[in-house]
Design a protein around this motif. Structure first.
Motif, PDB file in Angstrom:
ATOM      1  N   LYS B 215      49.063 -36.534 -64.241  1.00  0.00           N
ATOM      2  CA  LYS B 215      47.731 -35.725 -63.720  1.00  0.00           C
ATOM      3  C   LYS B 215      48.237 -34.469 -62.832  1.00  0.00           C
ATOM      4  O   LYS B 215      47.296 -33.779 -62.616  1.00  0.00           O
ATOM      5  CB  LYS B 215      47.094 -36.816 -62.830  1.00  0.00           C
ATOM      6  CG  LYS B 215      46.457 -37.777 -63.661  1.00  0.00           C
ATOM      7  CD  LYS B 215      45.680 -38.774 -62.909  1.00  0.00           C
ATOM      8  CE  LYS B 215      44.946 -39.851 -63.565  1.00  0.00           C
ATOM      9  NZ  LYS B 215      44.478 -41.134 -62.717  1.00  0.00           N
ATOM     10  N   GLY B 216      49.445 -34.450 -62.618  1.00  0.00           N
ATOM     11  CA  GLY B 216      49.680 -33.124 -61.933  1.00  0.00           C
ATOM     12  C   GLY B 216      51.028 -32.977 -61.566  1.00  0.00           C
ATOM     13  O   GLY B 216      51.847 -33.876 -61.452  1.00  0.00           O
ATOM     14  N   PRO B 217      51.629 -31.630 -61.469  1.00  0.00           N
ATOM     15  CA  PRO B 217      53.016 -31.516 -60.924  1.00  0.00           C
ATOM     16  C   PRO B 217      53.694 -32.438 -59.855  1.00  0.00           C
ATOM     17  O   PRO B 217      54.729 -32.518 -59.702  1.00  0.00           O
ATOM     18  CB  PRO B 217      53.258 -29.973 -60.856  1.00  0.00           C
ATOM     19  CG  PRO B 217      51.913 -29.421 -60.469  1.00  0.00           C
ATOM     20  CD  PRO B 217      50.938 -30.666 -61.213  1.00  0.00           C
ATOM     21  N   GLU B 218      52.794 -32.469 -58.764  1.00  0.00           N
ATOM     22  CA  GLU B 218      53.140 -33.097 -57.659  1.00  0.00           C
ATOM     23  C   GLU B 218      53.585 -34.684 -57.649  1.00  0.00           C
ATOM     24  O   GLU B 218      54.398 -35.188 -57.045  1.00  0.00           O
ATOM     25  CB  GLU B 218      52.056 -33.001 -56.571  1.00  0.00           C
ATOM     26  CG  GLU B 218      50.845 -33.717 -56.690  1.00  0.00           C
ATOM     27  CD  GLU B 218      49.877 -32.950 -57.930  1.00  0.00           C
ATOM     28  OE1 GLU B 218      50.276 -31.827 -58.131  1.00  0.00           O
ATOM     29  OE2 GLU B 218      48.896 -33.423 -57.854  1.00  0.00           O
ATOM     30  N   ASN B 219      53.049 -35.203 -58.856  1.00  0.00           N
ATOM     31  CA  ASN B 219      53.337 -36.584 -58.842  1.00  0.00           C
ATOM     32  C   ASN B 219      54.742 -36.996 -59.798  1.00  0.00           C
ATOM     33  O   ASN B 219      54.877 -38.141 -59.887  1.00  0.00           O
ATOM     34  CB  ASN B 219      52.019 -37.220 -59.698  1.00  0.00           C
ATOM     35  CG  ASN B 219      50.838 -36.990 -59.078  1.00  0.00           C
ATOM     36  OD1 ASN B 219      50.671 -37.196 -57.916  1.00  0.00           O
ATOM     37  ND2 ASN B 219      49.659 -36.765 -59.757  1.00  0.00           N
ATOM     38  N   TYR B 220      55.328 -35.858 -60.270  1.00  0.00           N
ATOM     39  CA  TYR B 220      56.681 -36.042 -60.723  1.00  0.00           C
ATOM     40  C   TYR B 220      57.705 -36.698 -59.804  1.00  0.00           C
ATOM     41  O   TYR B 220      58.885 -37.228 -60.457  1.00  0.00           O
ATOM     42  CB  TYR B 220      57.190 -34.962 -61.703  1.00  0.00           C
ATOM     43  CG  TYR B 220      56.464 -35.212 -62.816  1.00  0.00           C
ATOM     44  CD1 TYR B 220      55.259 -34.186 -63.001  1.00  0.00           C
ATOM     45  CD2 TYR B 220      57.296 -35.276 -63.870  1.00  0.00           C
ATOM     46  CE1 TYR B 220      54.685 -34.350 -64.372  1.00  0.00           C
ATOM     47  CE2 TYR B 220      56.618 -35.153 -65.129  1.00  0.00           C
ATOM     48  CZ  TYR B 220      55.295 -34.712 -65.561  1.00  0.00           C
ATOM     49  OH  TYR B 220      54.840 -34.587 -66.774  1.00  0.00           O
ATOM     50  N   LYS B 221      57.317 -36.648 -58.540  1.00  0.00           N
ATOM     51  CA  LYS B 221      58.211 -37.208 -57.520  1.00  0.00           C
ATOM     52  C   LYS B 221      58.691 -38.725 -57.680  1.00  0.00           C
ATOM     53  O   LYS B 221      59.666 -39.130 -57.513  1.00  0.00           O
ATOM     54  CB  LYS B 221      57.544 -37.064 -56.223  1.00  0.00           C
ATOM     55  CG  LYS B 221      58.572 -37.073 -55.066  1.00  0.00           C
ATOM     56  CD  LYS B 221      57.790 -36.417 -53.725  1.00  0.00           C
ATOM     57  CE  LYS B 221      58.790 -36.679 -52.647  1.00  0.00           C
ATOM     58  NZ  LYS B 221      58.714 -37.978 -52.199  1.00  0.00           N
ATOM     59  N   ILE B 222      57.717 -39.566 -58.192  1.00  0.00           N
ATOM     60  CA  ILE B 222      57.835 -41.001 -58.491  1.00  0.00           C
ATOM     61  C   ILE B 222      58.870 -41.158 -59.605  1.00  0.00           C
ATOM     62  O   ILE B 222      59.672 -41.890 -59.561  1.00  0.00           O
ATOM     63  CB  ILE B 222      56.569 -41.660 -58.549  1.00  0.00           C
ATOM     64  CG1 ILE B 222      55.676 -41.240 -59.615  1.00  0.00           C
ATOM     65  CG2 ILE B 222      55.887 -41.829 -57.302  1.00  0.00           C
ATOM     66  CD1 ILE B 222      54.420 -42.130 -60.077  1.00  0.00           C
ATOM     67  N   LEU B 223      58.704 -40.159 -60.266  1.00  0.00           N
ATOM     68  CA  LEU B 223      59.649 -40.427 -61.688  1.00  0.00           C
ATOM     69  C   LEU B 223      61.046 -39.777 -61.194  1.00  0.00           C
ATOM     70  O   LEU B 223      62.118 -40.501 -61.666  1.00  0.00           O
ATOM     71  CB  LEU B 223      59.120 -39.412 -62.975  1.00  0.00           C
ATOM     72  CG  LEU B 223      57.870 -39.559 -63.498  1.00  0.00           C
ATOM     73  CD1 LEU B 223      57.562 -38.896 -64.620  1.00  0.00           C
ATOM     74  CD2 LEU B 223      57.413 -41.002 -63.820  1.00  0.00           C
ATOM     75  N   GLU B 224      61.143 -38.864 -60.328  1.00  0.00           N
ATOM     76  CA  GLU B 224      62.498 -38.295 -59.915  1.00  0.00           C
ATOM     77  C   GLU B 224      62.914 -39.294 -59.166  1.00  0.00           C
ATOM     78  O   GLU B 224      64.237 -39.632 -59.299  1.00  0.00           O
ATOM     79  CB  GLU B 224      62.312 -37.360 -58.992  1.00  0.00           C
ATOM     80  CG  GLU B 224      62.276 -35.881 -59.653  1.00  0.00           C
ATOM     81  CD  GLU B 224      61.370 -34.763 -59.192  1.00  0.00           C
ATOM     82  OE1 GLU B 224      61.163 -34.657 -58.263  1.00  0.00           O
ATOM     83  OE2 GLU B 224      61.178 -33.857 -60.189  1.00  0.00           O
ATOM     84  N   GLU B 225      62.196 -40.295 -58.145  1.00  0.00           N
ATOM     85  CA  GLU B 225      63.025 -41.239 -57.568  1.00  0.00           C
ATOM     86  C   GLU B 225      63.472 -42.313 -58.477  1.00  0.00           C
ATOM     87  O   GLU B 225      64.774 -42.835 -58.150  1.00  0.00           O
ATOM     88  CB  GLU B 225      62.064 -42.000 -56.517  1.00  0.00           C
ATOM     89  CG  GLU B 225      61.669 -40.829 -55.467  1.00  0.00           C
ATOM     90  CD  GLU B 225      60.469 -41.457 -54.615  1.00  0.00           C
ATOM     91  OE1 GLU B 225      60.041 -40.696 -53.559  1.00  0.00           O
ATOM     92  OE2 GLU B 225      59.647 -42.566 -54.906  1.00  0.00           O
ATOM     93  N   LEU B 226      62.684 -43.014 -59.371  1.00  0.00           N
ATOM     94  CA  LEU B 226      63.316 -43.601 -60.414  1.00  0.00           C
ATOM     95  C   LEU B 226      64.404 -43.247 -61.119  1.00  0.00           C
ATOM     96  O   LEU B 226      65.589 -43.820 -61.513  1.00  0.00           O
ATOM     97  CB  LEU B 226      62.283 -44.232 -61.397  1.00  0.00           C
ATOM     98  CG  LEU B 226      62.730 -45.151 -62.523  1.00  0.00           C
ATOM     99  CD1 LEU B 226      63.244 -46.138 -61.959  1.00  0.00           C
ATOM    100  CD2 LEU B 226      61.175 -45.545 -63.320  1.00  0.00           C
TER     101      LEU B 226
END
Lengths: 251, 323
Positions: B215-226
């Protein structure tokens, strides 16, 4: 500037590719052919150069008898003319292609030659580098950003490499192969499509050297065994982790 | 006769793919009853190069000089050709990396030799070499044979295992004359490391990829954490790259990168055919998608139907118990 752009006719990226009964070629029935997407990026950049500095853009396509359909798309984008080298030996082989293209490119006396970093059919990524050796011209592969100094006859390119960016410089004339990011291909305008019908395509028939390698057989990659849906939502997470640890053994 | 592996280095460090090439050269050399030669070009690499014996190199040829530090295509190609002539190499293995994709076809053209790119297997039947390589971004696999030798092959990274194989490891120097520089019009101005750059997608063991469902670039944070937790990197689908959420270099698929990690976690990716082409050679695939009919589930070993914004953080939390 006289700019040469190499384009290749390839199946659309969304096409489902089927193997012919001979197991050597793909079944082209029902497939839409397009300009190789990386060549299209190269062409877009070439058109922007022409708009900035003047000159002409010539398309060079080594392809089968129906290649002009795809060549017209490039002319509709804004290229001035095209050379179609007829492919009779259909073996899609990079050493053969480079040898066929080299004399035609040489004849054109281009200031700069562009092509895609690879074609998305045979995925070989060899043409630019092989031409560099054959023509004795410097080549920068996989350029995602370019600065061209027309007066100083120099090109500076950014190349994405594993974990970094390499900044390299060559003198003109040179061959540049395009990576994504270099330019965003335009859609042809109606006016461009009409104009393309009148632009010249020169057909060339050349003698093709024997390919040095041959496809013996095409096959489908092994299908993956059917997977399992572990479950729905957050509740399935502990089960997934257990499977990744104990069954797949990847954690 | 010999099998020659090109050893890639950047800034004096050997790449992973270098060891893969040397090990494969040794395996082929054993089958063909000949020697595996490792060729390393760079600066201050001599001591490091001797380690290549552990990966199977019988001869280690080093071209070590300051002007060889950076990859200048014409210079490297000439050095490789020199080494091929002096060793009588019949098969030349080069990693299919940014550097190898430029170097290998040049070497082939200098020798008027056949080359097969991005190969995934090599068979030797008697003395005939036959290879397999994915074409149409992996939708099809081609079996290719050659009408002449030498043969240049570029190896897809992470397919050929690097292994502890014992090689004789005789170290020798490649004497380079100044003619390797003649007429070269290619200058490497700068090598920029991407700030905070982790592994390249093609080298990573774990990839956590996000598509339109992010849904947006800001949400990739959760993928980066994983990804961080698993020592992996983040990838993206074409939809996410075209939307400008992620850089082109993160794209997995037909007009992006082809990857073969041990674990590929696809989040909010429906599984368009051009995406599947780029990642279906991953060893284990996990899909998280709220649409149970998404084609990604057909290639996934494990699937969870659900909202990735709930499932991904829960997965990170659960994995922390074990890592």
């Amino acid at each position: 500037m006289k700019i040469g752009v190499l384009i290749k006719r390839v199946p659309d990226t969304e096409a489902r590719i089927r193997i012919s009964d001979d197991s050597l070629t793909i079944d082209e029935k029902g497939i839409e052919f397009i300009i190789n997407p990386y060549d299209e990026i190269a062409l877009e950049y070439a058109l922007q150069l022409k708009e900035k500095y003047g000159g002409e853009v010539v398309l060079i396509c080594y392809g089968p008898t129906d290649a002009p359909t795809v060549i017209r798309k490039g002319l509709a984008m804004g290229a001035d003319s095209a050379i179609h080298i007829e492919m009779k030996n259909m073996e899609n082989e990079p050493a053969k292609s480079a040898k066929v293209l080299a004399p035609v490119i040489k004849e054109g006396n281009y200031d700069i030659i562009f092509c895609g970093k690879q074609a998305i059919d045979d995925d070989s990524c060899q043409t630019g580098s092989r031409l560099s050796v054959l023509l004795g011209l410097p080549c920068i592969t996989e350029a995602s950003k370019l600065e061209i100094d027309v007066e100083g006859k120099k090109v500076v390119a950014h190349k994405e490499i594993e974990g970094g960016v390499e900044v390299v410089e060559v003198s003109l004339p040179a061959i540049i192969t395009a990576q994504k990011g270099l330019a965003e291909p335009r859609l042809p305008s109606l006016k461009g499509i009409m104009a393309a019908k009148k632009k010249p395509i020169t057909t060339k028939s050349v003698s093709e050297p024997e390919p040095l390698s041959k496809v013996k057989k095409l096959e489908y990659p092994p299908t993956r065994p059917p997977g399992k849906k572990v479950g729905e939502g957050v509740d399935a997470v502990p089960k997934l982790v257990e499977l990744l640890r104990n069954e797949a053994k990847v954690i | 006769m010999s099998i020659l592996a090109f050893v890639e280095q950047r800034s004096g460090e050997f790449r992973k793919s270098a060891y893969e090439a040397v090990s494969e050269a040794k395996r082929l050399a054993q089958k063909l009853n000949t020697e595996a030669v490792a060729l390393a070009i760079g600066h201050n690499i001599k001591s490091k190069a001797s380690e290549l014996a552990r990966y199977g190199a019988d001869r280690i040829i080093v071209a070590d000089a300051e002007p060889f530090l950076n990859f200048v295509p014409d210079v490297y190609a000439r050095l490789v050709v020199k080494a091929i002539h002096s060793t009588g190499a019949t098969i030349i293995l080069v990693p299919h990396t940014s550097l190898g994709r430029d170097l290998a076809p040049r070497v082939a053209e200098h020798l008027n030799a056949p080359m097969a790119s991005d190969i995934t297997s090599i068979d030797v039947i008697g003395t005939e070499v036959q290879i397999k390589r994915p074409v149409y971004a992996g939708k099809i696999r081609a079996n290719v044979s050659f009408s002449t030798q030498p043969i240049v092959l570029s190896l897809r990274p992470k397919i050929f295992p690097s292994a502890e194989l014992k090689g004789a490891g005789r170290l020798e120097e490649l004497k380079a004359d100044t003619d390797v520089f003649s007429g070269v019009k290619y200058i490497v101005r700068e090598l920029k490391k991407i700030a905070g750059a982790k592994l390249d997608l093609t080298e990573a063991d774990v990839i956590v990829s996000g598509g339109r469902g992010m849904k947006g670039p800001e949400n990739y944070k959760i993928l980066e954490e994983l990804a961080d937790l698993l020592g992996g990197v983040v990838g993206a689908s074409r939809a996410a790259v075209d939307a400008g959420w992620r850089p082109h270099s993160d794209q997995v698929g037909q007009t992006g990168k082809t990857v073969s990690p041990t674990l590929y976690i696809a989040c909010g990716i429906s599984g368009a055919i051009q995406h599947l082409a780029g990642m279906s050679s991953s060893k284990v695939i996990v899909a998280i998608n709220k649409d149970p009919e998404a084609p990604i589930f057909q290639v996934a070993d494990y699937g969870i139907v659900g909202d990735l914004f709930e499932v991904v953080p829960a997965l990170t939390k659960e994995l922390k118990k074990y890592l």
